[in-house]
Design an enzyme around this catalytic site. Structure first.
Site, PDB file in Angstrom:
ATOM      1  N   PHE A 112       0.851  -1.180   0.000  1.00  0.00           N
ATOM      2  CA  PHE A 112       0.000   0.000   0.000  1.00  0.00           C
ATOM      3  C   PHE A 112       0.895   1.241   0.000  1.00  0.00           C
ATOM      4  CE2 PHE A 112      -2.659   3.303   1.772  1.00  0.00           C
ATOM      5  CZ  PHE A 112      -3.910   3.057   1.211  1.00  0.00           C
TER       6      PHE A 112
ATOM      7  N   ASP B 199      -0.489  -1.101  -4.679  1.00  0.00           N
ATOM      8  CA  ASP B 199      -1.833  -0.618  -4.348  1.00  0.00           C
ATOM      9  C   ASP B 199      -1.812   0.912  -4.306  1.00  0.00           C
ATOM     10  OD1 ASP B 199      -4.198   0.174  -3.102  1.00  0.00           O
ATOM     11  OD2 ASP B 199      -4.192  -1.466  -1.660  1.00  0.00           O
ATOM     12  N   MET B 200      -2.457   1.534  -5.293  1.00  0.00           N
ATOM     13  CA  MET B 200      -2.469   2.988  -5.410  1.00  0.00           C
ATOM     14  C   MET B 200      -3.877   3.527  -5.180  1.00  0.00           C
ATOM     15  SD  MET B 200       0.696   3.709  -5.967  1.00  0.00           S
ATOM     16  CE  MET B 200       0.518   5.472  -6.290  1.00  0.00           C
ATOM     17  N   GLU B 201      -4.058   4.185  -4.024  1.00  0.00           N
ATOM     18  CA  GLU B 201      -5.327   4.805  -3.660  1.00  0.00           C
ATOM     19  C   GLU B 201      -5.030   6.096  -2.899  1.00  0.00           C
ATOM     20  OE1 GLU B 201      -8.110   1.959  -1.655  1.00  0.00           O
ATOM     21  OE2 GLU B 201      -6.333   0.661  -1.676  1.00  0.00           O
ATOM     22  N   TRP B 202      -5.990   7.021  -2.925  1.00  0.00           N
ATOM     23  CA  TRP B 202      -5.895   8.155  -2.023  1.00  0.00           C
ATOM     24  C   TRP B 202      -6.281   7.681  -0.631  1.00  0.00           C
ATOM     25  CZ3 TRP B 202      -3.017  11.335  -4.199  1.00  0.00           C
ATOM     26  CH2 TRP B 202      -3.226  11.858  -5.478  1.00  0.00           C
TER      27      TRP B 202
END
Length: 206
Positions: free
Chosen positions: A60, A90-93
């Protein structure tokens, strides 16, 4: 081809039971940022392999550490295993982070991703998979990284509706799945292709 993704929140998993119930693959949370290791990672990493479930580890991304630091942390904690699935970025804001409020511009995001992905591919010998959701993809990833397999969170609509034009390989279609051997809910995922395609993916030919 249906699989799961897991982290410490799933508690103790009976991987042999999960395998018998039809779990075809698993993504396992390993690291976050440059100093966090999921406390169930090794139990899941070795338990899945012993049960014969193809598995890969995921990282993450944390926007207040350099990609080099994060890559080094992942490598320090995730064993090299030529039989493992490619690692996942894992690329999320993370709008709820109490320690990092940095929101880089798209060109910076992509530059950091390139650095991290190149280090991972160089060390593990397999091109990483990119996991993302609708908001992050819209902000940063439309039309780029087309040489990578994508794993898309798209609940409940099909990825073709929410990510038009994006070639995808894995679809996270629910967070409310139930699997024998796991207490409570677990994320469920599917692979886009046939059994023959899956065998090709495992060999890096898909």
């Amino acid at each position: 081809m249906h699989g799961i993704d897991v982290a410490r929140y799933q508690g103790d998993i009976d991987w042999k039971v999960a395998a018998r119930s039809g779990v075809a693959f698993a993504w396992i949370k390993a690291t976050e940022g440059g100093d966090h290791l999921d406390k169930k990672f090794y139990d899941n990493w070795y338990g899945a392999k012993e049960a014969g479930v193809p598995r890969g580890a995921y990282h993450f991304y944390y926007f207040c550490r350099t990609p080099e630091e994060q890559a080094a942390w992942f490598i320090a904690n995730v064993p090299y295993d030529p039989d493992a699935l490619p690692m996942v970025l894992d690329m999320e804001w993370n709008n709820h982070s109490k320690t990092c409020t940095r929101i880089p511009k798209p060109d910076v995001v992509r530059k950091e991703m390139v650095t991290f992905l190149e280090i991972m591919e160089g060390y593990y010998g397999k091109r990483p998979v990119i996991y993302t959701d609708y908001n992050f993809h819209t902000d940063n990833l439309e039309g780029v990284f087309n040489g990578h397999h994508f794993w898309l969170r798209s609940i409940p609509r099909h990825p073709s509706e929410r990510f038009p034009g994006r070639r995808w390989t894995f679809w996270q279609y629910t967070a409310q799945g139930n699997v024998d051997g796991i207490k409570g809910h677990v994320d469920r995922n599917t692979f886009v292709g046939s059994w023959e395609d899956w065998k090709k993916f495992l060999k890096g030919d898909f």
